[in-house]
Design a protein around this motif. Structure first.
Motif, PDB file in Angstrom:
ATOM      1  N   ASP A  11       0.804  -1.229   0.000  1.00  0.00           N
ATOM      2  CA  ASP A  11       0.000   0.000   0.000  1.00  0.00           C
ATOM      3  C   ASP A  11       0.835   1.276   0.000  1.00  0.00           C
ATOM      4  O   ASP A  11       0.356   2.332   0.398  1.00  0.00           O
ATOM      5  N   GLN A  31      -0.907   4.902   0.980  1.00  0.00           N
ATOM      6  CA  GLN A  31      -2.346   4.811   0.682  1.00  0.00           C
ATOM      7  C   GLN A  31      -3.184   4.629   1.947  1.00  0.00           C
ATOM      8  O   GLN A  31      -4.341   4.212   1.857  1.00  0.00           O
ATOM      9  N   ARG A  33      -4.932   6.428   3.826  1.00  0.00           N
ATOM     10  CA  ARG A  33      -6.281   7.022   3.847  1.00  0.00           C
ATOM     11  C   ARG A  33      -7.264   6.225   2.995  1.00  0.00           C
ATOM     12  O   ARG A  33      -8.430   6.103   3.334  1.00  0.00           O
ATOM     13  N   GLU A  34      -6.790   5.658   1.896  1.00  0.00           N
ATOM     14  CA  GLU A  34      -7.667   4.872   1.031  1.00  0.00           C
ATOM     15  C   GLU A  34      -8.133   3.584   1.729  1.00  0.00           C
ATOM     16  O   GLU A  34      -9.251   3.137   1.553  1.00  0.00           O
ATOM     17  N   HIS A  35      -7.223   2.986   2.536  1.00  0.00           N
ATOM     18  CA  HIS A  35      -7.525   1.674   3.124  1.00  0.00           C
ATOM     19  C   HIS A  35      -8.092   1.748   4.542  1.00  0.00           C
ATOM     20  O   HIS A  35      -8.742   0.801   4.991  1.00  0.00           O
ATOM     21  N   ILE A  45      -8.187  -1.808  -4.429  1.00  0.00           N
ATOM     22  CA  ILE A  45      -7.980  -0.365  -4.199  1.00  0.00           C
ATOM     23  C   ILE A  45      -6.490  -0.036  -4.304  1.00  0.00           C
ATOM     24  O   ILE A  45      -6.094   0.984  -4.870  1.00  0.00           O
ATOM     25  N   ALA A  49      -4.812   2.594  -6.931  1.00  0.00           N
ATOM     26  CA  ALA A  49      -4.088   3.768  -6.415  1.00  0.00           C
ATOM     27  C   ALA A  49      -2.655   3.800  -6.959  1.00  0.00           C
ATOM     28  O   ALA A  49      -2.126   4.869  -7.270  1.00  0.00           O
TER      29      ALA A  49
END
Ligand code: KG4
Ligand code: ZN
Length: 333
Positions: A11, A31, A33-35, A45, A49
């Motif tokens: 990530d 990443q 914030r995405e996960h 995701i 990304a």
């Protein structure tokens, strides 16, 4: 020789530029914030990304280093292990880049990359040594007779040390990845608050799933208010149990292998309690101990560029390293 390194195994989208003397740029897009809403890394995701970020991250690394693509002599990218969709983004991008620049390409094993983070500091450890490599996905003790000559001594039978931190953190309501937060809270806690097991005592391998289960039972026995009130004590006990197991097995391995040098690597190597305990042991038992600076412990591309550079210079190329499907084992003997 100027190397462009790429890391996209999980990530973090990371690109670094380095030469034999120094790291010229190391850019890491996390990443988190995405996960975070999912409490762990979502592979689809992560892949998407990486696709979005790989070009801007590379542009940023080139800008910081002041290096143009025409000055790159070698491209290195993580070949595995990791999330296959995530790996494919960085690996294909790197291969395409190398092809367009007409420069050589090296696929790097992620765990070897972690080990090579130790060659980014002012003082490089010299083999032979024992390496304790502790990340979110791996926990391994490796006997390093020479650079590129590895023998696996032990590994985890279930969860990795970082995974244990993250899973217990999730249970305690802490954000993913919880290792750093547990360490922060633990600094103010009582380490003997809970009595948690160190599994596989006297054995070479690690196991952290029993510790996770013991933590679940402790938390379930009490109210959420009790957990919140005693959070720092719980974290201190958990950290102590994980670090205790790592230190105990590492010291046994060093003794059994007759090595007087220890090298730490991987994301969990950021842990200050682990570093302090290993430093303490090194002082009292008279062995050398080294660890990378924290910025190069967690996933980054400088460690990948360093491993790629040294592999290229030494022309050590074990089977699988040029493939996106490398062997899960990276020890050559
Ligand atoms: O090496 P890494 O960045 O990624 C993998 O290759 O897995 O390691 C990430 C792991 C996570 O599990 C995270 O919780 C852990 O390293 N970690 C820590 C600390 N900082 C990161 N664990 C304990 N204490 C820390 N200070
Ligand atoms: Zn890693």
């Amino acid at each position: 020789m100027t190397v462009l390194g790429i890391e996209t195994s999980c990530d973090e989208t990371a690109v670094s530029i380095l030469n034999e003397k120094q790291v010229l740029a190391s850019v890491v897009y996390s990443q988190i914030r995405e996960h975070a809403p999912f409490g762990g890394v979502v592979p689809e995701i992560a892949s998407r990304a990486h696709v979005e970020k790989i070009s801007p991250v590379m542009e940023e690394a080139l800008r910081i280093s002041g290096i143009g693509l025409d000055q790159i002599d070698l491209v290195a990218a993580t070949a595995g292990p990791g999330l296959i969709g995530a790996l494919a983004v960085g690996f294909s991008f790197g291969k395409g880049l190398a092809l367009s620049l007409q420069k050589p390409f090296v696929g790097v094993h992620h765990m070897e990359g972690h080990l090579f983070a130790n060659r980014l500091g002012a003082k490089e450890p010299k083999p032979p040594f024992v390496a304790l490599i502790v990340s979110g996905g791996h926990t391994e003790l490796v006997d390093v007779a020479e650079w590129f000559q590895y023998r696996l001594w032990s590994r985890t039978r279930d969860d990795a040390a970082g995974e244990a931190f993250d899973k217990i953190g999730k249970l305690l309501g802490l954000e993913y990845p919880a290792g750093g937060r547990i360490a922060q809270l633990a600094a103010k806690g009582k380490r003997d608050f809970l009595s948690l097991p160190v599994a596989m005592r006297g054995k070479r391998d690690f196991s952290f799933s029993g510790l996770k289960t013991a933590a679940v039972y402790e938390v379930k026995k009490h109210s959420p208010e009790w957990v919140l009130e005693n959070l720092s004590h719980i974290c201190a006990s958990v950290e102590d149990a994980i670090v205790g197991a790592l230190v105990e097995k590492t010291l046994s391995a060093m003794q059994a292998l007759g090595r007087d040098r220890l090298v730490l690597a991987g994301g969990v190597a950021c842990n200050q309690w682990l570093r302090a305990k290993l430093n303490e042991a090194a002082q009292s038992m008279g062995f050398e101990f080294s660890a990378p600076v924290p910025a190069y412990c967690t996933d980054n591309a400088a460690m990948i560029a360093a491993a790629g550079l040294h592999r290229h210079l030494s022309s050590a190329t074990p089977a699988g390293h040029a493939s996106i499907f490398p062997s899960q084992d990276w020890y050559s003997i």
